[in-house]
Design a protein around this motif. Structure first.
Motif, PDB file in Angstrom:
ATOM      1  N   PRO A  50     -18.008   3.522   6.397  1.00 16.96           N
ATOM      2  CA  PRO A  50     -16.572   3.583   6.168  1.00 16.96           C
ATOM      3  C   PRO A  50     -16.244   3.403   4.697  1.00 16.96           C
ATOM      4  CG  PRO A  50     -17.093   2.140   8.008  1.00 16.96           C
ATOM      5  CD  PRO A  50     -18.381   2.483   7.344  1.00 16.96           C
ATOM      6  N   THR A  51     -15.248   4.142   4.215  1.00 20.54           N
ATOM      7  CA  THR A  51     -14.846   4.028   2.829  1.00 20.54           C
ATOM      8  C   THR A  51     -14.008   2.775   2.621  1.00 20.54           C
ATOM      9  OG1 THR A  51     -12.945   5.425   3.340  1.00 20.54           O
ATOM     10  CG2 THR A  51     -14.886   6.513   2.439  1.00 20.54           C
ATOM     11  N   GLN A  52     -13.898   2.348   1.363  1.00 17.94           N
ATOM     12  CA  GLN A  52     -13.146   1.147   1.028  1.00 17.94           C
ATOM     13  C   GLN A  52     -11.652   1.365   1.257  1.00 17.94           C
ATOM     14  OE1 GLN A  52     -14.227  -2.044  -0.195  1.00 17.94           O
ATOM     15  NE2 GLN A  52     -12.114  -2.335   0.445  1.00 17.94           N
ATOM     16  N   LEU A  53     -10.993   0.340   1.752  1.00 16.94           N
ATOM     17  CA  LEU A  53      -9.562   0.396   2.036  1.00 16.94           C
ATOM     18  C   LEU A  53      -8.767   0.084   0.772  1.00 16.94           C
ATOM     19  CD1 LEU A  53      -7.505   0.692   4.398  1.00 16.94           C
ATOM     20  CD2 LEU A  53      -7.595  -1.790   4.605  1.00 16.94           C
ATOM     21  N   TYR A  54      -7.707   0.875   0.524  1.00 18.89           N
ATOM     22  CA  TYR A  54      -6.840   0.685  -0.636  1.00 18.89           C
ATOM     23  C   TYR A  54      -5.391   0.534  -0.175  1.00 18.89           C
ATOM     24  CZ  TYR A  54     -10.510   2.032  -3.978  1.00 18.89           C
ATOM     25  OH  TYR A  54     -11.652   2.072  -4.738  1.00 18.89           O
ATOM     26  N   ALA A  55      -4.554   0.012  -1.073  1.00 13.15           N
ATOM     27  CA  ALA A  55      -3.121  -0.096  -0.812  1.00 13.15           C
ATOM     28  C   ALA A  55      -2.361   0.441  -2.017  1.00 13.15           C
ATOM     29  CB  ALA A  55      -2.728  -1.542  -0.545  1.00 13.15           C
ATOM     30  N   LYS A  75      -1.273   2.112   3.292  1.00 15.27           N
ATOM     31  CA  LYS A  75      -2.717   1.924   3.372  1.00 15.27           C
ATOM     32  C   LYS A  75      -3.393   3.275   3.157  1.00 15.27           C
ATOM     33  CE  LYS A  75      -2.053  -2.371   4.532  1.00 15.27           C
ATOM     34  NZ  LYS A  75      -0.600  -2.313   4.804  1.00 15.27           N
ATOM     35  N   LEU A  76      -4.387   3.300   2.277  1.00 18.49           N
ATOM     36  CA  LEU A  76      -5.025   4.549   1.883  1.00 18.49           C
ATOM     37  C   LEU A  76      -6.540   4.435   1.911  1.00 18.49           C
ATOM     38  CD1 LEU A  76      -2.858   5.044  -1.333  1.00 18.49           C
ATOM     39  CD2 LEU A  76      -2.456   6.202   0.844  1.00 18.49           C
ATOM     40  N   SER A  77      -7.177   5.579   2.051  1.00 23.79           N
ATOM     41  CA  SER A  77      -8.619   5.685   1.891  1.00 23.79           C
ATOM     42  C   SER A  77      -8.868   6.585   0.688  1.00 23.79           C
ATOM     43  CB  SER A  77      -9.251   6.293   3.147  1.00 23.79           C
ATOM     44  OG  SER A  77     -10.603   6.614   2.908  1.00 23.79           O
ATOM     45  N   ALA A  88      -6.712  10.651  -2.381  1.00 20.87           N
ATOM     46  CA  ALA A  88      -6.508   9.632  -1.354  1.00 20.87           C
ATOM     47  C   ALA A  88      -5.991  10.245  -0.062  1.00 20.87           C
ATOM     48  CB  ALA A  88      -5.531   8.569  -1.855  1.00 20.87           C
ATOM     49  N   LYS A  89      -6.233   9.535   1.039  1.00 19.17           N
ATOM     50  CA  LYS A  89      -5.767   9.961   2.363  1.00 19.17           C
ATOM     51  C   LYS A  89      -5.021   8.806   3.010  1.00 19.17           C
ATOM     52  CE  LYS A  89      -7.430  11.753   6.813  1.00 19.17           C
ATOM     53  NZ  LYS A  89      -6.730  13.043   6.775  1.00 19.17           N
ATOM     54  N   LYS A  90      -3.845   9.088   3.547  1.00 23.10           N
ATOM     55  CA  LYS A  90      -3.077   8.058   4.238  1.00 23.10           C
ATOM     56  C   LYS A  90      -3.767   7.681   5.546  1.00 23.10           C
ATOM     57  CE  LYS A  90       1.574   9.093   2.493  1.00 23.10           C
ATOM     58  NZ  LYS A  90       2.969   9.463   2.869  1.00 23.10           N
ATOM     59  N   LEU A  91      -3.727   6.401   5.888  1.00 22.55           N
ATOM     60  CA  LEU A  91      -4.349   5.931   7.120  1.00 22.55           C
ATOM     61  C   LEU A  91      -3.342   5.776   8.250  1.00 22.55           C
ATOM     62  CD1 LEU A  91      -6.826   3.257   5.735  1.00 22.55           C
ATOM     63  CD2 LEU A  91      -7.291   5.617   6.377  1.00 22.55           C
ATOM     64  N   PRO A 101      -1.985   8.806  -8.995  1.00 21.37           N
ATOM     65  CA  PRO A 101      -2.525   8.123 -10.177  1.00 21.37           C
ATOM     66  C   PRO A 101      -3.397   6.937  -9.774  1.00 21.37           C
ATOM     67  CG  PRO A 101      -0.196   8.608 -10.464  1.00 21.37           C
ATOM     68  CD  PRO A 101      -0.516   8.893  -9.030  1.00 21.37           C
ATOM     69  N   ALA A 102      -4.540   6.795 -10.424  1.00 24.04           N
ATOM     70  CA  ALA A 102      -5.482   5.733 -10.069  1.00 24.04           C
ATOM     71  C   ALA A 102      -4.873   4.347 -10.258  1.00 24.04           C
ATOM     72  CB  ALA A 102      -6.749   5.866 -10.910  1.00 24.04           C
ATOM     73  N   THR A 103      -3.937   4.220 -11.208  1.00 31.58           N
ATOM     74  CA  THR A 103      -3.325   2.913 -11.473  1.00 31.58           C
ATOM     75  C   THR A 103      -2.285   2.533 -10.424  1.00 31.58           C
ATOM     76  OG1 THR A 103      -1.733   4.003 -12.941  1.00 31.58           O
ATOM     77  CG2 THR A 103      -3.707   3.053 -13.954  1.00 31.58           C
ATOM     78  N   TYR A 104      -1.989   3.460  -9.497  1.00 27.41           N
ATOM     79  CA  TYR A 104      -0.987   3.197  -8.460  1.00 27.41           C
ATOM     80  C   TYR A 104      -1.605   2.619  -7.188  1.00 27.41           C
ATOM     81  CZ  TYR A 104       2.969   5.406 -10.837  1.00 27.41           C
ATOM     82  OH  TYR A 104       3.994   5.698 -11.710  1.00 27.41           O
ATOM     83  N   VAL A 105      -2.930   2.493  -7.148  1.00 21.18           N
ATOM     84  CA  VAL A 105      -3.594   1.975  -5.951  1.00 21.18           C
ATOM     85  C   VAL A 105      -4.564   0.864  -6.336  1.00 21.18           C
ATOM     86  CG1 VAL A 105      -3.400   4.181  -4.744  1.00 21.18           C
ATOM     87  CG2 VAL A 105      -5.464   3.676  -6.057  1.00 21.18           C
ATOM     88  N   ALA A 106      -4.874   0.013  -5.373  1.00 20.83           N
ATOM     89  CA  ALA A 106      -5.826  -1.078  -5.607  1.00 20.83           C
ATOM     90  C   ALA A 106      -6.573  -1.371  -4.319  1.00 20.83           C
ATOM     91  CB  ALA A 106      -5.101  -2.333  -6.094  1.00 20.83           C
ATOM     92  N   ILE A 107      -7.800  -1.878  -4.461  1.00 23.17           N
ATOM     93  CA  ILE A 107      -8.603  -2.222  -3.290  1.00 23.17           C
ATOM     94  C   ILE A 107      -7.905  -3.311  -2.485  1.00 23.17           C
ATOM     95  CG2 ILE A 107     -10.771  -3.262  -2.534  1.00 23.17           C
ATOM     96  CD1 ILE A 107     -12.143  -1.958  -4.877  1.00 23.17           C
ATOM     97  N   LEU A 108      -7.868  -3.101  -1.178  1.00 22.74           N
ATOM     98  CA  LEU A 108      -7.236  -4.066  -0.276  1.00 22.74           C
ATOM     99  C   LEU A 108      -8.308  -4.748   0.551  1.00 22.74           C
ATOM    100  CD1 LEU A 108      -4.626  -5.216   1.031  1.00 22.74           C
ATOM    101  CD2 LEU A 108      -4.763  -3.347   2.670  1.00 22.74           C
TER     102      LEU A 108
END
Length: 214
Positions: A50-55, A75-77, A88-91, A101-108
């Motif tokens: 499974p890929t890492q979960l992001y928010a 919540k994004l993958s 990214a893909k919405k969960l 943008p990469a700065t708009y998401v972070a590991i959750l």
């Protein structure tokens, strides 16, 4: 006889080889490739983790068809990084994918370890012993790490004086699910859903297991 003849008359080795041909054992090493029906050779595909979960940290409005509109808290993958953007893909919801943008998401990180229902790495027998203890009653439950899949979990729940076990699987994009009809971005969301919809699981999840961890 073969040993005697070969030892006494080594000059006749061709004759002895014709009479007693040497046997070569086949190579029993398992091949790294798997032959297919068409005849070509393909390496077996490894199990995808499974890929890492992001928010999403901020709202972002897509400006082209390649981009993805997100809202703070989504919540994004993250599938891959592309320079200053990530694919990214919405969960949840539309399950769309696109660039943000990469700065708009972070590991959750899931915070389920802080929940009273989380018992970590205990086995099936231990879970049943805890739930059947006198301190607990029907509707008591706990969540533990799966014995067969370390990246998955199991719900153990007491009902009618018995303990039932439900495997929580992970999809290729990191979502959690018991039934493939509905999935959740976090483990906590899955537990809350089944606490409020006990018919979907078949047993109630009323209270976390009361027995102390040992």
């Amino acid at each position: 006889m073969e040993v005697c003849c070969r030892g006494c008359m080594p000059c006749c080795s061709r004759l002895w080889n014709w009479i007693w041909p040497e046997f070569h054992y086949p190579n029993m090493t398992r091949p790294a490739e798997i032959p297919t029906i068409s005849g070509d050779i393909r390496a077996p595909s490894p199990k995808k983790k499974p890929t890492q979960l992001y928010a999403a940290l901020f709202d972002f409005e897509a400006r082209s068809e390649e981009e993805l509109t997100i809202k703070e808290g989504d919540k994004l993958s993250v599938i891959e990084k592309r320079g200053e953007y990530v694919l990214a893909k919405k969960l949840t919801g539309s399950m769309e994918s696109g660039l943000v943008p990469a700065t708009y998401v972070a590991i959750l990180q899931d915070e389920f370890a802080n929940h009273k229902w989380y018992y970590g790495n205990i086995n099936r027998l231990k879970a049943e012993k805890l739930l059947l203890a006198s301190q607990n009653k029907d509707g008591s439950f706990l969540v533990r790490i799966s014995e067969s899949h370390s990246d998955e979990y199991t719900i153990s729940a007491r009902n009618d004086g018995k303990v039932f076990h439900f495997r929580i699987q992970r999809s290729s994009i990191g979502a959690y699910f018991v039934s493939d009809k509905i999935s959740f971005a976090t483990l906590g969301e899955l537990i809350r859903y089944y606490q409020n919809n006990s018919r979907s699981l078949g047993v109630p999840l009323d209270e976390p297991c009361a027995q102390q961890r040992r």
